[in-house]
Scaffold this active site. Structure first.
Site, PDB file in Angstrom:
ATOM      1  CB  CYS A   3      -0.903  -0.054   1.238  1.00  0.00           C
ATOM      2  SG  CYS A   3      -1.555   1.509   1.805  1.00  0.00           S
ATOM      3  CB  CYS A  58       0.581   1.782   4.135  1.00  0.00           C
ATOM      4  SG  CYS A  58      -1.138   1.297   4.052  1.00  0.00           S
TER       5      CYS A  58
END
Ligand SMILES: [Zn+2]
Length: 141
Positions: free
Chosen positions: A69, A72
């Site tokens: 991600c 993230c």
């Protein structure tokens, strides 16, 4: 009577009772000697997360993330900075949802990153999306 706060050790999960006035003095785990508030996010997995949260009276800010991600990964340094800035007042932890799919399912994580703030073991609020360190601190306050 001094006030105590219970804080779980991220290394061995022992519940430690720390006098409130000693929170800023780098308290150590009475069982294994690890720093209880080391100013860094603790990486917790399926086996540790719920016990850690249940045994920690300090607010716990959890980042449910995944290695693939992008947002993230972009938030990671901000999360680390916030962990240092909030060292004595909020415990920041990370849950890799790839390695803890059952936790992600139990907490109904539908998007990542998802941030959940726990107080006294109970979910208080959550949001999805990355924040910078300043916004993390405000959100956890
Ligand atoms: Zn310990």
């Amino acid at each position: 009577m001094s006030e105590h706060l219970q804080i779980a050790c991220a290394a061995c999960l022992t519940a430690n009772r720390v006098p409130a006035e000693r929170m800023a003095e780098d308290p150590k785990c009475g069982n294994c000697g690890a720093a209880l508030l080391d100013g860094a996010p603790a990486e917790l997995g399926e086996a540790q997360f719920e016990t850690f949260v249940a045994r920690t009276e300090l607010p716990v800010l959890a980042d449910f993330w995944a290695p693939w991600c992008g947002p993230c990964r972009a938030m990671a340094p901000h999360f680390e900075r916030a962990a240092l800035e909030l060292k004595d007042s909020v415990r920041l932890v990370k849950v890799n949802t790839e390695q803890a799919p059952q936790l992600a399912a139990r907490y109904n994580i539908r998007a990542i990153p998802t941030l959940i703030l726990f107080r006294n073991g109970v979910e208080q609020k959550r949001m999805s999306g990355a924040l910078d360190s300043g916004a993390l601190a405000r959100w956890a306050a």
